[in-house]
Design an enzyme around this catalytic site. Structure first.
Site, short mmCIF file in Angstrom:
data_model
loop_
_atom_site.label_atom_id
_atom_site.label_comp_id
_atom_site.label_asym_id
_atom_site.label_seq_id
_atom_site.Cartn_x
_atom_site.Cartn_y
_atom_site.Cartn_z
CB SER A 1 10.22 6.01 9.42
OG SER A 1 9.88 5.45 10.68
CB CYS B 1 3.23 -2.51 13.84
SG CYS B 1 3.24 -2.21 12.06
N GLY C 1 6.78 -2.25 6.05
CA GLY C 1 8.13 -2.78 5.96
C GLY C 1 9.18 -1.98 6.68
CD GLU C 2 13.49 -0.94 9.49
OE1 GLU C 2 12.70 -0.50 10.33
OE2 GLU C 2 14.34 -0.20 8.93
CG ASN D 1 -3.74 5.15 13.82
OD1 ASN D 1 -4.70 5.89 14.01
ND2 ASN D 1 -2.63 5.56 13.25
CB CYS E 1 0.97 5.22 11.70
SG CYS E 1 1.73 6.69 11.19
CB SER F 1 9.93 3.55 15.19
OG SER F 1 9.39 3.97 13.96
CG LEU F 2 12.84 6.25 21.37
CD1 LEU F 2 14.06 5.38 21.18
CD2 LEU F 2 13.27 7.65 21.81
CG HIS F 3 7.39 3.48 19.30
ND1 HIS F 3 6.87 4.67 18.84
CD2 HIS F 3 7.53 2.72 18.19
CE1 HIS F 3 6.71 4.61 17.53
NE2 HIS F 3 7.10 3.45 17.12
CB CYS G 1 7.19 -5.61 8.52
SG CYS G 1 8.66 -4.97 9.37
CB CYS H 1 6.58 -3.41 16.22
SG CYS H 1 8.25 -3.13 15.62
CB CYS I 1 3.16 7.31 3.42
SG CYS I 1 3.68 6.09 4.62
CD GLU J 1 -2.87 -1.27 2.28
OE1 GLU J 1 -4.09 -1.34 2.13
OE2 GLU J 1 -2.33 -1.35 3.39
N1 SAH Z 1 9.36 0.00 9.80
C1 SAH Z 1 9.59 1.39 9.90
C2 SAH Z 1 8.69 2.24 9.04
C3 SAH Z 1 7.25 1.84 8.94
S1 SAH Z 1 6.26 1.99 10.39
C4 SAH Z 1 9.50 1.83 11.34
O1 SAH Z 1 9.09 1.04 12.17
O2 SAH Z 1 9.88 2.96 11.62
C5 SAH Z 1 5.88 3.73 10.41
C6 SAH Z 1 5.55 4.28 11.79
O3 SAH Z 1 4.24 3.86 12.21
C7 SAH Z 1 6.50 3.82 12.88
O4 SAH Z 1 6.87 4.88 13.70
C8 SAH Z 1 5.65 2.84 13.62
O5 SAH Z 1 6.15 2.65 14.89
C9 SAH Z 1 4.31 3.48 13.57
N2 SAH Z 1 3.21 2.59 13.90
C10 SAH Z 1 3.12 1.27 13.67
N3 SAH Z 1 1.93 0.80 14.10
C11 SAH Z 1 1.24 1.84 14.61
C12 SAH Z 1 -0.08 2.00 15.17
N4 SAH Z 1 -0.90 0.97 15.28
N5 SAH Z 1 -0.46 3.23 15.56
C13 SAH Z 1 0.37 4.29 15.40
N6 SAH Z 1 1.61 4.20 14.87
C14 SAH Z 1 2.04 3.00 14.48
FE1 SF4 Z 2 7.81 -3.41 10.84
FE2 SF4 Z 2 7.86 -0.78 11.43
FE3 SF4 Z 2 5.63 -2.25 11.83
FE4 SF4 Z 2 7.75 -2.62 13.38
S1 SF4 Z 2 6.52 -0.72 13.24
S2 SF4 Z 2 6.50 -4.25 12.46
S3 SF4 Z 2 9.42 -2.32 11.95
S4 SF4 Z 2 6.58 -1.80 9.87
#
Ligand code: SAH
Ligand code: SF4
Length: 376
Positions: free
Chosen positions: A201, A121, A169-170, A300, A343, A223-225, A114, A118, A107, A94
């Site tokens: 990212s 995600c 994806g990463e 989300n 996201c 993506s720190l979190h 991926c 995480c 985007c 997508e």
């Molecule tokens: N894999 C890479 C880029 C894609 S994810 C990464 O992890 O950075 C893009 C962003 O969306 C990241 O910051 C990820 O942590 C965030 N993300 C993933 N799932 C999410 C969710 N359910 N709600 C909000 N942000 C989310």
């Molecule tokens: Fe992959 Fe980024 Fe989602 Fe983590 S947040 S599963 S690295 S797409």
């Protein structure tokens, strides 16, 4: 019959020149065709009116400038758009357009699914995973431009002004293809989006961050979190391999990071997990000394997600603590929620359908799937 022709989309300039000289064309031909593909948005050789007709047919016999099929286009109430692209092997990814005032960002996805998992995600719950080719990454932008009719590449104002590599994806697990795609996108004689308007990212693939800095120079988002290794490892398995201290070190060393080009730290707001005032203070301390800004992302929710989004007052208090510590920390407005374009909500339709079928079978007491662990 499979199409044996070579797709020119995604070839580097050198590789394109190589293909053309191999069929006896002068090397300047590469430049002409590059201009047609990436500046004018040509979709076939017929339209390349600066080339002689016999040459156009010769090219069409050997090459294509094929785009992936758009299996669905959705337009959100807020102006976001989402395209589900189907590639030649049938897999899907997508691409999303996110409007911001008078312009916007595309985007792009870097992989189908991926490999990381995480916990917050949705993409990470998809089983089908493969790297996208450089051409498949570039084609996402071409498709977005087609949809908005932004050809030829406008000189000044343009709607599709920025790129974020933040889709499925990463990207740093598919570095070579991502790098090749970004070089094509940055080329001033084509799509011409400058590195200052591109943000990549990553979940924190530390050794590759150095290469991004040295070889591409695009803006970096991390993506720190979480502020402790314990919590971060439980949210993001990659933290076990590259813990927070190593990640921060890579950020400190990232070339070109200064006040104008700060590193963005993304922080998803998970209710009761990482959203306390103490977390906010620890976060400010953690990035001290790095030219940094934050992006607070309201979580989300997706079907079966193991977390809830922090309440708005909690997110605002979190932001205020970061602001008081001297950092910009906007709260990201969720975009395209109605079309699941936000996201972490990206996940291909075929995968969703597969799960729906699987759930129906499970409900009927049939379980012939070898991995029946369902996210819902
Ligand atoms: N894999 C890479 C880029 C894609 S994810 C990464 O992890 O950075 C893009 C962003 O969306 C990241 O910051 C990820 O942590 C965030 N993300 C993933 N799932 C999410 C969710 N359910 N709600 C909000 N942000 C989310
Ligand atoms: Fe992959 Fe980024 Fe989602 Fe983590 S947040 S599963 S690295 S797409």
């Amino acid at each position: 019959m499979t199409d044996e022709r070579i797709n020119l989309v995604g070839l580097s300039r050198d590789a394109l020149e190589h293909q053309l000289t191999a069929i006896g064309e002068p090397s300047f031909r590469a430049r002409q065709i590059w201009h047609w593909i990436y500046h004018r948005g040509a979709r076939d050789f017929d339209g390349m009116t600066t080339l002689a007709k016999p040459l156009r047919s010769r090219l069409a016999e050997r090459f294509t400038i094929a785009r992936p099929e758009v299996s669905r286009e959705q337009i959100s109430d807020d102006g976001s758009r989402k395209w589900l692209l189907r590639f030649e092997d049938g897999s899907e990814a997508e691409t999303v357009f996110i409007p911001e005032d008078d312009r916007g960002a595309v985007c792009v996805s870097s992989q189908v699914g991926c490999t990381l998992t995480c916990r917050f995600c949705h993409t990470g719950t998809q089983r089908l995973v493969r790297n996208l080719e450089a051409g498949e990454i570039v084609a996402q932008l071409l498709t977005a431009r087609d949809s908005f009719g932004e050809w030829p590449t406008p000189g000044g104002e343009r709607l599709l002004s920025n790129i974020v590599v933040m889709g499925m994806g990463e990207p740093l697990f598919n570095y070579d293809n991502v790098a090749r795609a970004l070089r094509i996108i940055m080329d001033p004689e084509g799509i011409a989006i400058s590195k200052r308007r591109i943000t990549l990212s990553t979940s924190g693939v530390v050794p590759m961050i150095r290469r991004v800095g040295a070889e591409l120079g695009v803006k970096l988002a991390i993506s720190l979190h979480a502020v402790t290794d314990d919590l971060r490892s439980s949210l993001m398995p990659i933290n076990r391999k590259y813990p927070i201290a190593a990640l921060m070190q890579a950020c400190r060393e990232y070339p070109g990071a200064d006040n104008a080009r700060r590193i963005t730290f993304e922080y998803v707001m998970l209710k009761g997990i990482n959203d306390s005032p103490a977390d906010a203070r620890a976060l400010a301390d953690l990035v001290r000394g790095i030219p940094a800004k934050f992006n607070l992302i309201p979580f989300n929710v997706w079907p079966g997600a193991p977390y809830a989004c922090s309440p708005m007052p909690v997110i605002r208090r979190f932001a205020a603590i970061l602001n008081d510590a001297g950092f910009t920390a906007p709260i990201r407005v969720p975009r395209g929620r109605d079309i699941m374009a936000a996201c972490g909500q990206l996940r291909s339709a075929s995968e969703r359908e597969r799960l729906t079928r699987l759930k129906a079978r499970l409900a009927a007491g049939i379980n012939d799937d070898h991995h029946p662990s369902l996210p819902t």
